[in-house]
Motif scaffolding. Structure first.
Motif, PDB file in Angstrom:
ATOM      1  N   GLY A  62     -14.445   1.125   9.882  1.00 30.07           N
ATOM      2  CA  GLY A  62     -14.168   1.861  10.880  1.00 30.07           C
ATOM      3  C   GLY A  62     -12.801   2.564  11.039  1.00 30.07           C
ATOM      4  N   SER A  63     -12.223   2.258  10.051  1.00 28.32           N
ATOM      5  CA  SER A  63     -10.753   2.952   9.988  1.00 28.32           C
ATOM      6  C   SER A  63     -10.900   4.591   9.544  1.00 28.32           C
ATOM      7  N   GLY A  64      -9.841   5.241   9.617  1.00 30.17           N
ATOM      8  CA  GLY A  64      -9.723   6.605   9.316  1.00 30.17           C
ATOM      9  C   GLY A  64      -8.472   7.389   9.990  1.00 30.17           C
ATOM     10  N   PRO A  65      -8.029   8.498   9.666  1.00 29.63           N
ATOM     11  CA  PRO A  65      -7.051   9.387  10.098  1.00 29.63           C
ATOM     12  C   PRO A  65      -7.032   8.957  11.787  1.00 29.63           C
ATOM     13  N   ALA A  66      -8.018   9.118  12.680  1.00 29.83           N
ATOM     14  CA  ALA A  66      -8.338   9.214  13.534  1.00 29.83           C
ATOM     15  C   ALA A  66      -7.983   7.890  14.301  1.00 29.83           C
ATOM     16  N   ARG A  67      -8.413   6.791  13.469  1.00 27.44           N
ATOM     17  CA  ARG A  67      -8.283   5.247  13.866  1.00 27.44           C
ATOM     18  C   ARG A  67      -7.628   4.511  12.940  1.00 27.44           C
ATOM     19  N   PRO A  68      -6.246   4.441  12.831  1.00 26.27           N
ATOM     20  CA  PRO A  68      -5.521   3.835  11.769  1.00 26.27           C
ATOM     21  C   PRO A  68      -5.896   2.293  11.733  1.00 26.27           C
ATOM     22  N   LEU A  69      -5.920   1.738  10.570  1.00 24.44           N
ATOM     23  CA  LEU A  69      -5.899   0.092  10.518  1.00 24.44           C
ATOM     24  C   LEU A  69      -4.761  -0.205   9.444  1.00 24.44           C
ATOM     25  N   LEU A  70      -4.001  -1.020  10.269  1.00 24.64           N
ATOM     26  CA  LEU A  70      -2.812  -1.593   9.832  1.00 24.64           C
ATOM     27  C   LEU A  70      -2.762  -2.977   9.491  1.00 24.64           C
ATOM     28  N   LEU A  71      -2.413  -3.300   8.430  1.00 22.76           N
ATOM     29  CA  LEU A  71      -2.646  -4.927   8.039  1.00 22.76           C
ATOM     30  C   LEU A  71      -1.110  -5.432   7.932  1.00 22.76           C
ATOM     31  N   ALA A  72      -0.891  -6.479   8.724  1.00 18.44           N
ATOM     32  CA  ALA A  72       0.671  -6.856   8.551  1.00 18.44           C
ATOM     33  C   ALA A  72       0.756  -8.268   8.073  1.00 18.44           C
ATOM     34  N   GLY A  73       1.850  -8.874   7.703  1.00 15.53           N
ATOM     35  CA  GLY A  73       2.291  -9.988   7.196  1.00 15.53           C
ATOM     36  C   GLY A  73       1.683  -9.947   5.619  1.00 15.53           C
ATOM     37  N   SER A 145      12.824  -6.053  -5.967  1.00 17.85           N
ATOM     38  CA  SER A 145      12.663  -7.371  -6.653  1.00 17.85           C
ATOM     39  C   SER A 145      12.792  -7.211  -8.112  1.00 17.85           C
ATOM     40  N   GLY A 146      13.908  -7.989  -8.681  1.00 15.06           N
ATOM     41  CA  GLY A 146      14.033  -8.039  -9.882  1.00 15.06           C
ATOM     42  C   GLY A 146      14.692  -6.756 -10.568  1.00 15.06           C
ATOM     43  N   LEU A 147      15.586  -6.175  -9.571  1.00 14.28           N
ATOM     44  CA  LEU A 147      16.282  -4.833  -9.727  1.00 14.28           C
ATOM     45  C   LEU A 147      15.196  -3.791  -9.954  1.00 14.28           C
ATOM     46  N   THR A 148      14.028  -3.878  -9.127  1.00 11.15           N
ATOM     47  CA  THR A 148      13.111  -2.709  -9.185  1.00 11.15           C
ATOM     48  C   THR A 148      12.721  -2.727  -7.561  1.00 11.15           C
ATOM     49  N   SER A 149      12.615  -1.378  -7.108  1.00 17.18           N
ATOM     50  CA  SER A 149      12.260  -0.975  -5.944  1.00 17.18           C
ATOM     51  C   SER A 149      10.811  -1.103  -5.479  1.00 17.18           C
ATOM     52  N   HIS A 150      10.424  -1.854  -4.596  1.00 18.23           N
ATOM     53  CA  HIS A 150       8.793  -1.962  -4.090  1.00 18.23           C
ATOM     54  C   HIS A 150       8.548  -1.552  -2.918  1.00 18.23           C
ATOM     55  N   ALA A 151       7.534  -0.996  -2.636  1.00 18.18           N
ATOM     56  CA  ALA A 151       7.005  -0.721  -1.366  1.00 18.18           C
ATOM     57  C   ALA A 151       6.878  -2.043  -0.439  1.00 18.18           C
ATOM     58  N   VAL A 152       7.318  -1.903   0.695  1.00 18.31           N
ATOM     59  CA  VAL A 152       6.728  -3.091   1.748  1.00 18.31           C
ATOM     60  C   VAL A 152       6.145  -2.592   2.843  1.00 18.31           C
ATOM     61  N   MET A 153       6.087  -1.329   3.167  1.00 18.83           N
ATOM     62  CA  MET A 153       5.366  -0.761   4.439  1.00 18.83           C
ATOM     63  C   MET A 153       5.035   0.504   3.882  1.00 18.83           C
ATOM     64  N   THR A 154       3.668   0.902   3.918  1.00 20.24           N
ATOM     65  CA  THR A 154       2.922   2.076   3.385  1.00 20.24           C
ATOM     66  C   THR A 154       2.104   2.489   4.336  1.00 20.24           C
ATOM     67  N   GLY A 160      -6.279   6.535   6.483  1.00 15.64           N
ATOM     68  CA  GLY A 160      -5.733   5.525   7.855  1.00 15.64           C
ATOM     69  C   GLY A 160      -5.553   4.204   7.747  1.00 15.64           C
ATOM     70  N   ILE A 161      -5.033   3.977   6.480  1.00  8.27           N
ATOM     71  CA  ILE A 161      -4.701   2.446   6.123  1.00  8.27           C
ATOM     72  C   ILE A 161      -3.417   2.242   5.937  1.00  8.27           C
ATOM     73  N   GLY A 162      -2.833   1.348   6.405  1.00 10.72           N
ATOM     74  CA  GLY A 162      -1.251   0.985   6.406  1.00 10.72           C
ATOM     75  C   GLY A 162      -1.188  -0.465   6.195  1.00 10.72           C
ATOM     76  N   LEU A 163      -0.077  -0.661   5.370  1.00  7.69           N
ATOM     77  CA  LEU A 163       0.257  -2.195   5.129  1.00  7.69           C
ATOM     78  C   LEU A 163       1.629  -2.191   5.186  1.00  7.69           C
ATOM     79  N   PHE A 164       2.018  -3.514   5.891  1.00 14.53           N
ATOM     80  CA  PHE A 164       3.441  -4.059   5.895  1.00 14.53           C
ATOM     81  C   PHE A 164       3.223  -5.351   5.426  1.00 14.53           C
ATOM     82  N   GLY A 165       3.880  -5.677   4.260  1.00 10.03           N
ATOM     83  CA  GLY A 165       3.900  -6.985   3.485  1.00 10.03           C
ATOM     84  C   GLY A 165       4.935  -7.965   3.984  1.00 10.03           C
ATOM     85  N   ILE A 166       5.523  -7.709   5.229  1.00  8.66           N
ATOM     86  CA  ILE A 166       6.544  -8.563   5.702  1.00  8.66           C
ATOM     87  C   ILE A 166       6.005  -9.387   7.119  1.00  8.66           C
ATOM     88  N   GLY A 167       6.269 -10.655   7.101  1.00  9.99           N
ATOM     89  CA  GLY A 167       6.123 -11.196   8.362  1.00  9.99           C
ATOM     90  C   GLY A 167       5.232 -12.550   8.197  1.00  9.99           C
TER      91      GLY A 167
END
Length: 543
Positions: A62-73, A145-154, A160-167
């Motif tokens: 059901g996701s796509g550019p017109a209807r984003p799906l965002l997964l938090a936590g 993490s370990g002197l390396t930069s990692h993505a936490v929000m994409t 149309g998919i986004g992740l926010f790995g904090i929370g």
């Protein structure tokens, strides 16, 4: 109004409650949040347990550019069942790190997600390490993490998919900085762009004028375009910071200016309501200096006028962000001393009050309004429960050349029996602590600091200038039931916090922590206190 489907499957009750508060916050930001995801503009998912594969596939389909799906936590994307989500999001998920202090920094594609932030965002949380594996993935936030930069929000626009790995903790999810980031993430995914600029006019350039001027210059999206004051030297002072702003000697001319969107009313308190109403009628947003006004009738009229005009109204409660108050608030809200039932606060010394309008009761509202606009605002911010009644007393014994009381005491009794007292005195040869707060498991004491500013004279001799105790943050200590005492470290003072919130309100619709309703509540308590003081301490219920 954009609609957001809210999918929650959380086993931990406190985290679920925190996510519910975040949902309410997004509603305050102007989103329509619903449990029905069939016809919405975006879907936000929170889960800490396995989703059935069919449910995952349904969400991704059901996701796509017109209807984003965002997964938090942290948990949803860590499950094997959620591999389709990770594939569509264009990232690889590593392990979930344990809860620890972390610093969130803007990613290469952050854009307006991090607009108007006061530096990096500091949180304490566990987080899901993500690595970008597809070129079209936007990295909005990162952490080390370990002197390396990692993505936490994409965010991946093509799918149309986004992740926010904090929370992962209730404390994080209820943190205003975290809530702000989720709001900005959702706006980014929906391609909702901020307005570009708010043009500000200062009506009156008194003692607080430079503070507003400097803050406006420092906050992205605010620009000072006009200053009104009858004193030409004040216009000159304003231009030392702002450059060639338009100068007015007449307030009505400022209100008629086409290049002013927001008016900051910095006139004496007994004129606040009149000027604010005129500015709202002229189609301007309005910030009013504290106190908001002198009566609840004035407050109600201003709030109604702002609503009718579709304009924003705010009160400059700048001491909400004093470092010692922020520390006190954290201790009380965090439950470190149990349930608070007794609260005392004090400001003053023995000395002649100032000779400006602050000491003229007809103009300022009196001594209760002067410092009470801060100290009673703190009380009401800490204690949201309804007020049962207010009692007050005022003494006029020494300083007869001014009209304010020399010493005043206000006691606020809440419906649950909690009592809060505030004393303001110019007859205090001995000072009480700034705060004395008792809870069911401990206490907090805020002791005044007596500092001196050290300098040299023109010929090199020592010059010591005593700093008023009220201008230094208190030294806070937590007293436990076993007699142990812990000194509290104060957080750093945030930079331009009010003006950053103001810009967010006007440019992106994010609510401010200082609300007109809260400021009206303060006026109601101070108005009731003034009545009680005139009537020999009669209990008065605020209206």
């Amino acid at each position: 109004m954009s609609s957001v489907g809210w999918v929650v499957d959380l086993s931990e009750p406190m985290l679920a409650a925190a996510v519910a508060r975040l949902r309410a916050h997004l509603g305050d930001c102007g989103f329509s949040v619903t449990d029905d995801i069939r016809a919405v503009d975006a879907v936000v998912v929170w889960s800490d347990r396995n989703f059935p594969l069919s449910r995952v596939e349904e969400l991704v389909a059901g996701s796509g550019p017109a209807r984003p799906l965002l997964l938090a936590g942290t948990s949803v994307a860590a499950h094997a069942e959620c591999a389709p989500v990770l594939d569509a999001a264009g990232v690889v998920a590593s392990d979930v790190l344990p809860v620890h202090p972390l610093r969130l920094r803007p990613g290469a594609d952050a854009g307006q997600v991090t607009a108007r932030l006061d530096g990096d965002v500091l949180l304490t949380d566990g987080w899901l390490r993500l690595d970008k594996v597809v070129d079209d993935v936007e990295v909005l936030l990162t952490a080390m993490s370990g002197l390396t930069s990692h993505a936490v929000m994409t965010w991946r626009p093509s799918t149309g998919i986004g992740l926010f790995g904090i929370g992962s903790t209730p404390e994080t999810v209820t943190d205003p900085a975290y809530q702000r980031l989720v709001h900005r993430w959702l706006r980014h995914a929906l391609a909702i762009r901020d307005l570009t600029e708010v043009r500000v006019g200062l009506l009156g350039y008194g003692a607080i004028g430079h503070e507003h001027n400097a803050a406006i210059a420092a906050v992205e999206g605010l620009r000072l375009t006009a200053v009104c004051d009858r004193d030409p030297s004040r216009i000159t002072a304003a231009r030392t910071l702002a450059g060639e702003v338009t100068a007015y000697a007449d307030g009505e001319a400022l209100l008629a200016a086409d290049d002013v969107d927001l008016v900051i009313v910095s006139t004496p308190p007994n004129t606040h309501a009149d000027w604010a109403l005129r500015a709202l009628e002229a189609g301007k947003h309005v910030v009013v200096e504290k106190p908001f006004c002198l009566t609840t009738a004035e407050a109600d009229e201003m709030i109604a006028a702002a609503s009718s005009a579709g304009r924003r109204l705010a009160v400059y409660q700048n001491r909400r962000w004093d470092p010692d108050y922020l520390a006190l608030k954290q201790v009380i809200r965090g439950g470190a001393i149990g349930e608070v039932f007794h609260y005392e606060s004090f400001v003053g010394s023995y000395g002649h009050p100032c000779n400006y309008w602050h000491s003229d009761e007809e103009v300022s509202g009196g001594a209760i309004y002067d410092w009470g606009s801060h100290y009673l605002d703190w009380v009401l911010d800490l204690m949201p429960q309804p007020v049962q009644h207010v009692t007050a007393a005022a003494h006029k014994r020494v300083w007869h050349d001014v009209s304010n009381a020399d010493h005043s005491r206000v006691t606020v009794r809440f419906v649950d029996g909690v009592e809060a007292e505030f004393i303001h005195s110019d007859l205090a040869a001995a000072m009480k602590p700034k705060w004395f707060v008792l809870g069911t498991r401990g206490a907090v004491v805020g002791d005044w600091r007596h500092e001196r500013v050290i300098n040299r004279s023109a010929i090199g001799t020592l010059v010591e200038d005593p700093l008023a105790a009220s201008e230094s943050p208190a030294a806070l200590s937590v007293h436990a039931a076993d007699g142990s005492v812990t000194a509290l470290a104060l957080p750093p003072a945030p930079r331009q916090p009010f003006h950053r919130e103001l810009a967010d309100l006007l440019l992106s619709g994010a609510p401010m922590s200082v609300t007109p309703a809260g400021s009206r509540r303060n006026i109601a308590v101070m108005e009731a206190a003034a009545v009680s003081a005139r009537e020999a301490g009669r209990p008065v219920t605020p209206t």
